[in-house]
Structures are given as structure tokens and as C-alpha cells.
Design a protein around this motif. Structure first.
Motif, PDB file in Angstrom:
ATOM      1  N   PHE A 168       0.843  -1.208   0.000  1.00  0.00           N
ATOM      2  CA  PHE A 168       0.000   0.000   0.000  1.00  0.00           C
ATOM      3  C   PHE A 168       0.874   1.253   0.000  1.00  0.00           C
ATOM      4  N   ALA A 169       1.917   1.251   0.817  1.00  0.00           N
ATOM      5  CA  ALA A 169       2.825   2.408   0.859  1.00  0.00           C
ATOM      6  C   ALA A 169       3.488   2.591  -0.510  1.00  0.00           C
ATOM      7  N   GLU A 170       3.861   1.477  -1.140  1.00  0.00           N
ATOM      8  CA  GLU A 170       4.501   1.555  -2.468  1.00  0.00           C
ATOM      9  C   GLU A 170       3.527   2.110  -3.504  1.00  0.00           C
ATOM     10  N   LEU A 171       2.263   1.657  -3.392  1.00  0.00           N
ATOM     11  CA  LEU A 171       1.229   2.153  -4.315  1.00  0.00           C
ATOM     12  C   LEU A 171       1.067   3.671  -4.164  1.00  0.00           C
ATOM     13  N   LEU A 172       1.024   4.149  -2.920  1.00  0.00           N
ATOM     14  CA  LEU A 172       0.876   5.591  -2.708  1.00  0.00           C
ATOM     15  C   LEU A 172       2.090   6.337  -3.256  1.00  0.00           C
ATOM     16  N   ASP A 173       3.270   5.760  -3.076  1.00  0.00           N
ATOM     17  CA  ASP A 173       4.492   6.425  -3.538  1.00  0.00           C
ATOM     18  C   ASP A 173       4.588   6.464  -5.061  1.00  0.00           C
ATOM     19  N   THR A 174       4.133   5.401  -5.714  1.00  0.00           N
ATOM     20  CA  THR A 174       4.299   5.357  -7.171  1.00  0.00           C
ATOM     21  C   THR A 174       3.116   6.002  -7.896  1.00  0.00           C
ATOM     22  N   GLU A 175       1.890   5.696  -7.450  1.00  0.00           N
ATOM     23  CA  GLU A 175       0.705   6.244  -8.157  1.00  0.00           C
ATOM     24  C   GLU A 175       0.396   7.679  -7.745  1.00  0.00           C
ATOM     25  N   ARG A 176       0.796   8.050  -6.545  1.00  0.00           N
ATOM     26  CA  ARG A 176       0.546   9.384  -5.995  1.00  0.00           C
ATOM     27  C   ARG A 176      -0.879   9.881  -6.303  1.00  0.00           C
ATOM     28  N   PRO A 177      -1.915   9.102  -5.833  1.00  0.00           N
ATOM     29  CA  PRO A 177      -3.293   9.534  -6.099  1.00  0.00           C
ATOM     30  C   PRO A 177      -3.602  10.839  -5.369  1.00  0.00           C
ATOM     31  N   ASP A 178      -4.472  11.651  -5.971  1.00  0.00           N
ATOM     32  CA  ASP A 178      -4.917  12.889  -5.321  1.00  0.00           C
ATOM     33  C   ASP A 178      -5.973  12.502  -4.281  1.00  0.00           C
ATOM     34  N   LEU A 179      -5.652  12.656  -3.004  1.00  0.00           N
ATOM     35  CA  LEU A 179      -6.567  12.233  -1.944  1.00  0.00           C
ATOM     36  C   LEU A 179      -7.348  13.398  -1.334  1.00  0.00           C
TER      37      LEU A 179
ATOM     38  N   SER B 262       8.650   0.296  24.262  1.00  0.00           N
ATOM     39  CA  SER B 262      10.025  -0.045  24.620  1.00  0.00           C
ATOM     40  C   SER B 262      10.958   0.138  23.409  1.00  0.00           C
ATOM     41  N   TYR B 263      10.359   0.338  22.237  1.00  0.00           N
ATOM     42  CA  TYR B 263      11.149   0.690  21.045  1.00  0.00           C
ATOM     43  C   TYR B 263      11.221   2.216  20.948  1.00  0.00           C
ATOM     44  N   GLU B 264      12.392   2.715  20.556  1.00  0.00           N
ATOM     45  CA  GLU B 264      12.507   4.178  20.352  1.00  0.00           C
ATOM     46  C   GLU B 264      11.600   4.648  19.219  1.00  0.00           C
ATOM     47  N   THR B 265      11.283   3.705  18.337  1.00  0.00           N
ATOM     48  CA  THR B 265      10.473   4.034  17.160  1.00  0.00           C
ATOM     49  C   THR B 265       9.010   3.707  17.415  1.00  0.00           C
ATOM     50  N   TYR B 266       8.538   4.006  18.618  1.00  0.00           N
ATOM     51  CA  TYR B 266       7.167   3.665  19.020  1.00  0.00           C
ATOM     52  C   TYR B 266       6.148   4.155  17.988  1.00  0.00           C
ATOM     53  N   SER B 267       5.385   3.225  17.453  1.00  0.00           N
ATOM     54  CA  SER B 267       4.239   3.520  16.569  1.00  0.00           C
ATOM     55  C   SER B 267       4.621   4.185  15.242  1.00  0.00           C
ATOM     56  N   ARG B 268       5.903   4.139  14.909  1.00  0.00           N
ATOM     57  CA  ARG B 268       6.397   4.847  13.725  1.00  0.00           C
ATOM     58  C   ARG B 268       5.808   4.294  12.424  1.00  0.00           C
ATOM     59  N   GLY B 269       5.520   2.983  12.384  1.00  0.00           N
ATOM     60  CA  GLY B 269       4.945   2.385  11.163  1.00  0.00           C
ATOM     61  C   GLY B 269       3.644   3.061  10.788  1.00  0.00           C
TER      62      GLY B 269
ATOM     63  N   ASP C  90       0.342   7.576   7.880  1.00  0.00           N
ATOM     64  CA  ASP C  90      -0.302   8.889   8.125  1.00  0.00           C
ATOM     65  C   ASP C  90       0.374   9.983   7.283  1.00  0.00           C
ATOM     66  N   GLU C  91       1.700   9.999   7.287  1.00  0.00           N
ATOM     67  CA  GLU C  91       2.440  11.041   6.554  1.00  0.00           C
ATOM     68  C   GLU C  91       2.143  10.969   5.049  1.00  0.00           C
ATOM     69  N   ARG C  92       2.055   9.742   4.534  1.00  0.00           N
ATOM     70  CA  ARG C  92       1.784   9.599   3.089  1.00  0.00           C
ATOM     71  C   ARG C  92       0.375  10.100   2.755  1.00  0.00           C
ATOM     72  N   LEU C  93      -0.618   9.679   3.564  1.00  0.00           N
ATOM     73  CA  LEU C  93      -2.002  10.077   3.278  1.00  0.00           C
ATOM     74  C   LEU C  93      -2.138  11.596   3.313  1.00  0.00           C
ATOM     75  N   SER C  94      -1.534  12.206   4.335  1.00  0.00           N
ATOM     76  CA  SER C  94      -1.700  13.661   4.454  1.00  0.00           C
ATOM     77  C   SER C  94      -0.919  14.389   3.358  1.00  0.00           C
ATOM     78  N   ALA C  95       0.239  13.863   2.962  1.00  0.00           N
ATOM     79  CA  ALA C  95       1.009  14.508   1.883  1.00  0.00           C
ATOM     80  C   ALA C  95       0.247  14.465   0.557  1.00  0.00           C
ATOM     81  N   LEU C  96      -0.623  13.469   0.409  1.00  0.00           N
ATOM     82  CA  LEU C  96      -1.381  13.342  -0.844  1.00  0.00           C
ATOM     83  C   LEU C  96      -2.718  14.078  -0.782  1.00  0.00           C
TER      84      LEU C  96
END
Ligand SMILES: Cc1cc2nc3c(=O)[nH]c(=O)nc-3n(C[C@H](O)[C@H](O)[C@H](O)COP(=O)(O)O)c2cc1C
Length: 154
Positions: A69-80, A94-101, A106-112
Motif C-alpha cells: 500500500f505504501a509503495e502504491l501511494l508512492d508510485t501512483e501518488r493519487p490525489d486524496l 520499549s522501542y525508540e520508534t514507538y508507533s512509527r509504522g 499517516d504522513e503519506r495520506l496527508s502529503a497526498l
């Protein structure tokens, strides 16, 4: 109200959360649950509120089912523009990257051009609680706040 629950998972937790959200919201609403692996740009419709439920794996990476899905957003770049979505992230503080996935989606959806609504829900596996309980509470609060906003707008 119409909802599309879009889940990204590696070991199945986000999928069981999506199932519970279908049961919770399905009594009064039209609800569809879609694995991110099976999603296309058409899954994202302005007629439905998108509930994104996504875990984190590796070191702050996407869970396996969210990668296509992330790849699809990156390549197709649909207007959302016009798409509204709410976020629920599964992780472990306990991970420094808590909830980063989930944040990567979120960042992709909002950027589009999509618009995030409501509180950004999160579940922290380090406290031993079930993600399903946290997600149900998040969804109830979300629907309550949307109902309130609609009542004010009337
Ligand atoms: C190998 C592994 C790596 C993980 N890496 C992270 C991470 O970097 N950040 C985080 O917040 N959670 C991390 N987690 C926690 C998961 O996101 C959490 O257990 C989540 O509930 C898993 O959901 P899922 O079954 O839908 O993939 C990791 C879990 C495992 C097993």
C-alpha cells in the motif's frame, strides 16, 4: 455513516482489531474491512471515513501487509483531496520508534491531500493490555466527536 477500515499487520493484531471494529461499528453503520495488501486507490473514497489501523515492525518500519500500500501511494501518488481518515497505531513503547509504522502511513495520506480527523489513537503493547480494548475506546470517542461536530453544524 460509512466506514472503511484499512489495516496493516505483520502478526495479526491489527487484523483482530479491524474485526472488532467491524462488529462495533457495523450495528449502526455500513462498514468494510480491507487488508492494506488488497487496497487500491479506489479503496479510498470520499463517501466513507477511512479508519487506518497499522502496527510497526522491524525498527520503526511498516508491517508486511502495509508495504504494498505504501509503495502504491508512492508510485501512483493519487490525489486524496476530500478523503477523511482517522489513525490508530499499534506499537510498543520499549522501542525508540514507538508507533512509527502507522506514522509512515499517516504522513503519506496527508502529503497526498487527505485530511486526518479525531485523536490519533495508539496502543502500547508494553503495558500488557489488548490493542482491541484501546481501539474500541478510541473508535467510540471518535464517533462521538464526529456526531457532536455534525450536531453543531446543523
Ligand atoms: C520483531 C518485532 C519488531 C517490532 N518493532 C516495533 C517498533 O519498531 N516500534 C514499535 O512501536 N513496535 C514494534 N513492535 C511491536 C508491534 O508493533 C506490536 O506488537 C503490534 O501489536 C503488532 O501488531 P501486528 O500483529 O498487527 O503486526 C515490534 C514487534 C515485533 C515482534
Amino acid at each position: 455513516m460509512k466506514f472503511v477500515i484499512l489495516y496493516g499487520t505483520e502478526s495479526g493484531n491489527a487484523e483482530t482489531v479491524a474485526d472488532d471494529l467491524v462488529d462495533e461499528l457495523g450495528t449502526d453503520n455500513e462498514v468494510e474491512s480491507v487488508d492494506m495488501t488488497d487496497a487500491s486507490a479506489e479503496t479510498l473514497s470520499p463517501d466513507a471515513l477511512l479508519l487506518v489501523v497499522c502496527s510497526t515492525h522491524g525498527d520503526g518500519g511498516l508491517p508486511a501487509s502495509a508495504v504494498p500500500f505504501a509503495e502504491l501511494l508512492d508510485t501512483e501518488r493519487p490525489d486524496l483531496t476530500g478523503i477523511r481518515y482517522a489513525m490508530f497505531g499499534l506499537g510498543d513503547s520499549s522501542y525508540e520508534t514507538y508507533s512509527r509504522g502507522s506514522e509512515r502511513i499517516d504522513e503519506r495520506l496527508s502529503a497526498l491531500g487527505a485530511t486526518r480527523v479525531g485523536e490519533y489513537g495508539r496502543h502500547d503493547a508494553s503495558d500488557g493490555s489488548l490493542p482491541n480494548d484501546a481501539a474500541l475506546e478510541w473508535a467510540r470517542n471518535l464517533v462521538g466527536s464526529l456526531d457532536e461536530a455534525q450536531a453543531v453544524a446543523r
